[in-house]
Design a protein around this motif. Structure first.
Motif, PDB file in Angstrom:
ATOM      1  N   TRP A 144      -5.635  -1.458  -0.401  1.00 54.98           N
ATOM      2  CA  TRP A 144      -4.289  -1.932  -0.695  1.00 54.98           C
ATOM      3  C   TRP A 144      -4.289  -2.942  -1.824  1.00 54.98           C
ATOM      4  O   TRP A 144      -5.339  -3.405  -2.258  1.00 54.98           O
ATOM      5  N   ALA A 145      -3.083  -3.262  -2.290  1.00 57.83           N
ATOM      6  CA  ALA A 145      -2.929  -4.285  -3.321  1.00 57.83           C
ATOM      7  C   ALA A 145      -2.668  -5.614  -2.631  1.00 57.83           C
ATOM      8  O   ALA A 145      -1.783  -5.711  -1.782  1.00 57.83           O
ATOM      9  N   ARG A 184      -4.661  -4.110 -11.747  1.00 61.96           N
ATOM     10  CA  ARG A 184      -4.678  -2.712 -11.347  1.00 61.96           C
ATOM     11  C   ARG A 184      -5.871  -2.313 -10.491  1.00 61.96           C
ATOM     12  O   ARG A 184      -5.823  -1.289  -9.829  1.00 61.96           O
ATOM     13  N   THR A 185      -6.952  -3.081 -10.550  1.00 62.33           N
ATOM     14  CA  THR A 185      -8.130  -2.676  -9.796  1.00 62.33           C
ATOM     15  C   THR A 185      -7.805  -2.621  -8.306  1.00 62.33           C
ATOM     16  O   THR A 185      -8.267  -1.756  -7.592  1.00 62.33           O
ATOM     17  N   GLN A 186      -6.999  -3.527  -7.852  1.00 61.23           N
ATOM     18  CA  GLN A 186      -6.610  -3.533  -6.444  1.00 61.23           C
ATOM     19  C   GLN A 186      -5.823  -2.266  -6.163  1.00 61.23           C
ATOM     20  O   GLN A 186      -4.813  -2.013  -6.782  1.00 61.23           O
ATOM     21  N   GLY A 187      -6.326  -1.501  -5.266  1.00 60.22           N
ATOM     22  CA  GLY A 187      -5.602  -0.301  -4.893  1.00 60.22           C
ATOM     23  C   GLY A 187      -6.129   0.939  -5.591  1.00 60.22           C
ATOM     24  O   GLY A 187      -5.958   2.028  -5.113  1.00 60.22           O
ATOM     25  N   ARG A 188      -6.801   0.778  -6.708  1.00 69.60           N
ATOM     26  CA  ARG A 188      -7.262   1.948  -7.436  1.00 69.60           C
ATOM     27  C   ARG A 188      -8.319   2.704  -6.635  1.00 69.60           C
ATOM     28  O   ARG A 188      -8.445   3.908  -6.727  1.00 69.60           O
ATOM     29  N   ASP A 189      -9.083   1.967  -5.830  1.00 67.03           N
ATOM     30  CA  ASP A 189     -10.152   2.611  -5.069  1.00 67.03           C
ATOM     31  C   ASP A 189      -9.687   3.056  -3.695  1.00 67.03           C
ATOM     32  O   ASP A 189     -10.483   3.432  -2.871  1.00 67.03           O
ATOM     33  N   THR A 193       1.564  -0.114  -8.109  1.00 68.39           N
ATOM     34  CA  THR A 193       1.592  -0.561  -9.508  1.00 68.39           C
ATOM     35  C   THR A 193       2.443  -1.801  -9.700  1.00 68.39           C
ATOM     36  O   THR A 193       2.348  -2.478 -10.711  1.00 68.39           O
ATOM     37  N   PRO A 247      -2.296   4.232  -6.020  1.00 67.68           N
ATOM     38  CA  PRO A 247      -2.272   2.778  -6.160  1.00 67.68           C
ATOM     39  C   PRO A 247      -0.851   2.216  -6.220  1.00 67.68           C
ATOM     40  O   PRO A 247       0.078   2.893  -6.671  1.00 67.68           O
ATOM     41  N   TRP A 270       0.846  -1.201   0.000  1.00 63.23           N
ATOM     42  CA  TRP A 270       0.000   0.000   0.000  1.00 63.23           C
ATOM     43  C   TRP A 270       0.872   1.237   0.000  1.00 63.23           C
ATOM     44  O   TRP A 270       2.061   1.193   0.326  1.00 63.23           O
ATOM     45  N   ASP A 325       4.704   2.519  -6.186  1.00 62.69           N
ATOM     46  CA  ASP A 325       3.361   3.090  -6.377  1.00 62.69           C
ATOM     47  C   ASP A 325       3.269   3.882  -7.677  1.00 62.69           C
ATOM     48  O   ASP A 325       4.247   4.022  -8.417  1.00 62.69           O
TER      49      ASP A 325
END
Ligand SMILES: Nc1nc2c(c(=O)[nH]1)N[C@H]1C(S)=C(S)[C@@H](COP(=O)(O)O)O[C@H]1N2
Ligand SMILES: [Mo]
Length: 419
Positions: free
Chosen positions: A366-367, A358-363, A324, A322, A317, A389
């Protein structure tokens, strides 16, 4: 027993009839209002089972080996707690948020503050926001364990962090409805918990200023976490949340907001929560955006089976945006391999689907990632995970020392035994 923590001279409420976008009409009520702490709290009120928490007394951290890889968000019952004193229990029906200062469109002294109760706040548009909530000192113990330079403060491992979907109102909406002056530059949030006394000095209530730009950007006043009311330990009935910023910025049990035309200060942005000591200049600025960090969902010194295919999981995180890229090393940092994004389809859904990558963390969460360690050899190993990041900030191998033990963002060497 009841105890008055804030005496008010007037109570003013938001108009119910105000048109969208207009400034509310604020009318004083006859009866004085107070926010009362109805019971003295313990240091921490929620249960802290030892298999889920490391208990430091007034603080408690989440154990990473107890994290369920299938859950994206951190339940409040599992979330770390950081209290300067102790959790107060505040009655929502008595609760008021007080707004004052010369930065309001109609400047008000503290004694003539605008007061918003629970029902006033509920009249504003509701918003949901997911963020990684993290203490500035998370990882502090690794200054000692990994770099041989202990820093004073709670010896957190990496568990002073969680991902939470907050529910509340935008601070920008609150400020616009109350009436924000054009010259406002700074907002100071103050908690209703007991004044903080340390080394014989009374520093007053926990409070910290932040720029008006952050207030108008993504700051929220939250009453909910992951669809539940806030627990007392996490700021019930209302807390400030400054997404991506150091935990101290998100004042719990929010009692007042001072909006000012001049820069406000408090010991929490001058004495603490800025870099001191080490190679830092004496005038280092207050800390704001959290760094990049990673953790394995594994016990410290985990025992793994040799000669098998071992699936390892973890999370990374950043306060800035996000994550990457996540790389893993099982040979002490000689070679690095990409971790695979995982965790999709699990946990609390929230609007957009949780596809992988990429969806993980975009909102704002954390990834989650996994790494297949194929047939590890018997012996002692360190597992390393290193994240980058969206701003190109990558975890270093060493974090420069500072006296407060803040922002330990170096790659943590997580020991495991393969047998
Ligand atoms: N009023 C008040 N707000 C506070 C604190 C506090 O002691 N009192 N601790 C701060 C710190 S240092 C952190 S890291 C976060 C912790 O929030 P949590 O206990 O809900 O996880 O709250 C912040 N807000
Ligand atoms: Mo913190």
């Amino acid at each position: 027993m009841s105890r008055t923590v804030s005496g008010a001279t007037r109570r003013t409420v938001l108009s119910t009839t105000v048109a969208a976008g207009a400034v509310a009409t604020l009318g004083p009520l006859a009866a004085p209002a107070t926010a009362r702490v109805v019971a003295p709290g313990g240091p921490i009120l929620k249960p802290l089972p030892p298999e889920q928490f490391v208990d430091f007394g007034t603080n408690a951290e989440m154990r990473w080996d107890a994290v369920d890889p299938r859950r994206r968000l951190t339940e409040q019952s599992r979330l770390f707690v950081r209290n300067h004193t102790r959790t107060p229990v505040i009655d929502r029906d008595d609760y008021v948020l007080r707004l004052f200062g010369d930065g309001l469109a109609r400047p008000r002294s503290e004694g003539a503050a605008v007061e918003l109760g629970w029902r006033d706040l509920r009249r504003l548009p509701v918003t949901h926001l997911t963020s990684v909530h993290e203490c500035t000192g998370n990882g502090r113990s690794f200054f000692a364990r990994q770099q041989g330079t202990p820093a004073a403060g709670t010896a957190w491992s990496l568990g002073a962090v969680g991902a939470v979907t907050w529910t509340g109102v935008r601070l920008s909406d609150v400020l616009r409805r109350v009436g924000l002056g054009h010259r406002a530059v700074s907002v100071q949030a103050t908690g209703l918990d007991d004044p903080y006394v340390s080394g014989g000095v009374d520093y007053g209530r926990v409070r910290r200023p932040f720029p008006i730009a952050k207030a108008l950007d993504d700051a929220i006043l939250a009453w909910g976490a992951n669809g539940e009311d806030l627990l007392p330990d996490h700021g019930y009935p209302l807390r400030l949340v400054l997404p991506g910023w150091v935990g101290i910025a998100s004042i719990k049990w929010l009692g007042s907001l001072e909006v000012s035309r001049s820069e406000l200060t408090s010991p929490w942005n001058t004495k603490w929560y800025r870099m001191t000591g080490g190679d830092y200049p004496t005038d280092a600025p207050p800390l704001t955006v959290n760094p990049v960090r990673s953790a394995w969902e594994l016990p410290w010194g985990a025992e793994l089976e040799a000669g098998r295919r071992v699936v390892l999981t973890g999370r990374s995180w950043s306060g800035a945006g996000p994550v990457t890229r996540v790389e893993v090393s099982t040979d002490g940092g000689v070679t690095w391999h990409p971790a695979a994004r995982s965790g999709h389809g699990y946990g609390h859904g929230h609007g957009h689907g949780h596809g992988h990558d990429r969806t993980q963390g975009r909102d704002g969460a954390w990834a989650q990632w996994s790494y297949v360690w194929d047939r590890p050899r018997a012996g002692s190993h360190d597992l390393l995970a290193r994240a980058t990041d969206a701003h190109g900030r990558r975890q270093p191998l060493v974090t420069p020392y500072n006296d407060g033990g803040y922002f330990f963002d170096a790659v943590v060497r997580h020991p495991v035994t393969v047998a």
